[in-house]
Enzyme design. Structure first.
Site, PDB file in Angstrom:
ATOM      1  N   GLY A  12       0.771  -1.242   0.000  1.00  0.00           N
ATOM      2  CA  GLY A  12       0.000   0.000   0.000  1.00  0.00           C
ATOM      3  C   GLY A  12       0.799   1.287   0.000  1.00  0.00           C
ATOM      4  N   ASN A  14       1.291   3.124  -2.580  1.00  0.00           N
ATOM      5  CA  ASN A  14       0.504   4.058  -3.400  1.00  0.00           C
ATOM      6  C   ASN A  14      -0.709   4.570  -2.619  1.00  0.00           C
ATOM      7  OD1 ASN A  14       1.500   4.513  -6.271  1.00  0.00           O
ATOM      8  ND2 ASN A  14       1.793   2.297  -6.002  1.00  0.00           N
ATOM      9  N   MET A  91      -4.170  -6.630  -7.244  1.00  0.00           N
ATOM     10  CA  MET A  91      -3.593  -7.655  -8.120  1.00  0.00           C
ATOM     11  C   MET A  91      -4.611  -8.617  -8.715  1.00  0.00           C
ATOM     12  SD  MET A  91      -0.623  -6.582  -8.214  1.00  0.00           S
ATOM     13  CE  MET A  91       0.730  -5.800  -7.336  1.00  0.00           C
ATOM     14  N   ASN A 108      -6.162   2.966 -12.653  1.00  0.00           N
ATOM     15  CA  ASN A 108      -5.144   1.996 -12.228  1.00  0.00           C
ATOM     16  C   ASN A 108      -3.752   2.607 -12.383  1.00  0.00           C
ATOM     17  OD1 ASN A 108      -4.039  -0.641 -11.556  1.00  0.00           O
ATOM     18  ND2 ASN A 108      -3.550  -0.898 -13.731  1.00  0.00           N
ATOM     19  N   HIS A 110      -0.022   1.345 -13.307  1.00  0.00           N
ATOM     20  CA  HIS A 110       0.748   0.202 -13.819  1.00  0.00           C
ATOM     21  C   HIS A 110       2.226   0.589 -13.874  1.00  0.00           C
ATOM     22  CE1 HIS A 110       1.620  -3.515 -15.833  1.00  0.00           C
ATOM     23  NE2 HIS A 110       2.371  -2.844 -16.682  1.00  0.00           N
TER      24      HIS A 110
HETATM   25  C1  GAR Z   1       3.086  -0.834  -7.565  1.00  0.00           C
HETATM   26  O1  GAR Z   1       4.350  -0.753  -8.171  1.00  0.00           O
HETATM   27  C2  GAR Z   1       2.008  -0.842  -8.628  1.00  0.00           C
HETATM   28  O2  GAR Z   1       2.319  -0.051  -9.732  1.00  0.00           O
HETATM   29  C3  GAR Z   1       1.990  -2.291  -9.017  1.00  0.00           C
HETATM   30  O3  GAR Z   1       2.192  -3.010  -7.822  1.00  0.00           O
HETATM   31  C4  GAR Z   1       2.889  -2.187  -6.877  1.00  0.00           C
HETATM   32  C5  GAR Z   1       2.052  -2.086  -5.631  1.00  0.00           C
HETATM   33  O4  GAR Z   1       2.730  -1.424  -4.604  1.00  0.00           O
HETATM   34  N1  GAR Z   1       0.741  -2.627  -9.638  1.00  0.00           N
HETATM   35  C6  GAR Z   1       0.631  -3.565 -10.573  1.00  0.00           C
HETATM   36  O5  GAR Z   1       1.548  -4.238 -10.974  1.00  0.00           O
HETATM   37  C7  GAR Z   1      -0.776  -3.732 -11.136  1.00  0.00           C
HETATM   38  N2  GAR Z   1      -0.750  -4.402 -12.388  1.00  0.00           N
HETATM   39  P1  GAR Z   1       1.968  -0.807  -3.356  1.00  0.00           P
HETATM   40  O6  GAR Z   1       1.058  -1.888  -2.770  1.00  0.00           O
HETATM   41  O7  GAR Z   1       3.094  -0.476  -2.409  1.00  0.00           O
HETATM   42  O8  GAR Z   1       1.215   0.401  -3.804  1.00  0.00           O
END
Ligand code: GAR
Length: 207
Positions: A12, A14, A91, A108, A110
């Protein structure tokens, strides 16, 4: 004020960037009203609890397929009266029952420059492993609307970083998060909440 519902599956960071941006006034016109996790016990839930944001856990493993899982998510989004749904490290690919009901209302993040290293199977560190294996010299992140096809919705914002010779997937991931994801995701959310994103012929433009 728009209700922002954030969907998470992991650490989390982001989500934290969104919480910080709301507190500091970077996000205008919206408020994070609920965090929904596809997994119990993830740190993203603790981040929400620490900031008094209501949480829900809808475990993906308790549903036999994507359609039944997506219906449960759809019910929750409707109950929460979501105006904007943010997938922040979520995910699970959502079925069209959600993407159609919330067309141009799901954003989203990515961790690559779409259309590279995206689509089914490209998530988290796998994206950075693929970028390094290919030998790209620039990578980054893309903030986009979610539609029926994985990572194929209208692009809102993109940002880049340089890839270094000795990068590991973890190092590249961190550089992209710090320099792009944590800045552009809150920015896109704020633009959306102020009705500053326009859709023309299926493409997104910042007004
Ligand atoms: C982030 O890098 C996000 O861009 C990626 O997973 C990570 C989650 O980090 N998302 C994907 O790959 C979706 N296809 P977080 O839980 O620390 O935000």
């Amino acid at each position: 004020m728009k209700n922002i519902v954030v969907l998470v599956s992991g650490g989390g960071t982001n989500l934290q960037a969104l919480i910080d941006a709301e507190k500091s006034g970077i996000i205008q016109g919206g408020k994070i009203t609920c965090v929904i996790s596809s997994k119990d016990g993830v740190y993203a839930l603790e981040r929400a609890n620490n900031n008094n944001i209501p949480t829900r856990v809808i475990p993906r493993k308790e549903y036999s397929d994507s359609v039944s899982y997506s219906k449960a998510i759809l019910d929750a989004l409707n109950e929460e009266k979501a105006d904007l749904v943010v997938l922040a490290g979520f995910m699970t690919i959502l079925d069209e029952c959600v993407t159609k009901a919330y067309a141009y209302k799901i954003i989203n993040v990515h961790p690559a420059l779409i259309p590279s290293f995206c689509g089914e199977g490209y998530y988290g560190l796998k994206v950075h492993e693929a970028a390094l294996a290919y030998g790209v010299k620039v990578s980054g992140a893309t903030i986009h609307f979610v539609n029926e096809e994985a990572d194929a919705g209208a692009i809102i914002l993109q940002g880049t970083v340089e890839v270094q010779k000795d990068d590991t997937p973890e190092v590249l991931q961190r550089r992209i998060m710090e320099n792009v994801e944590w800045k552009l995701l809150p920015k896109a959310v704020s633009l959306f909440c102020q009705d500053k994103i326009e859709i023309v012929d299926g493409k997104a433009y910042v007004i």
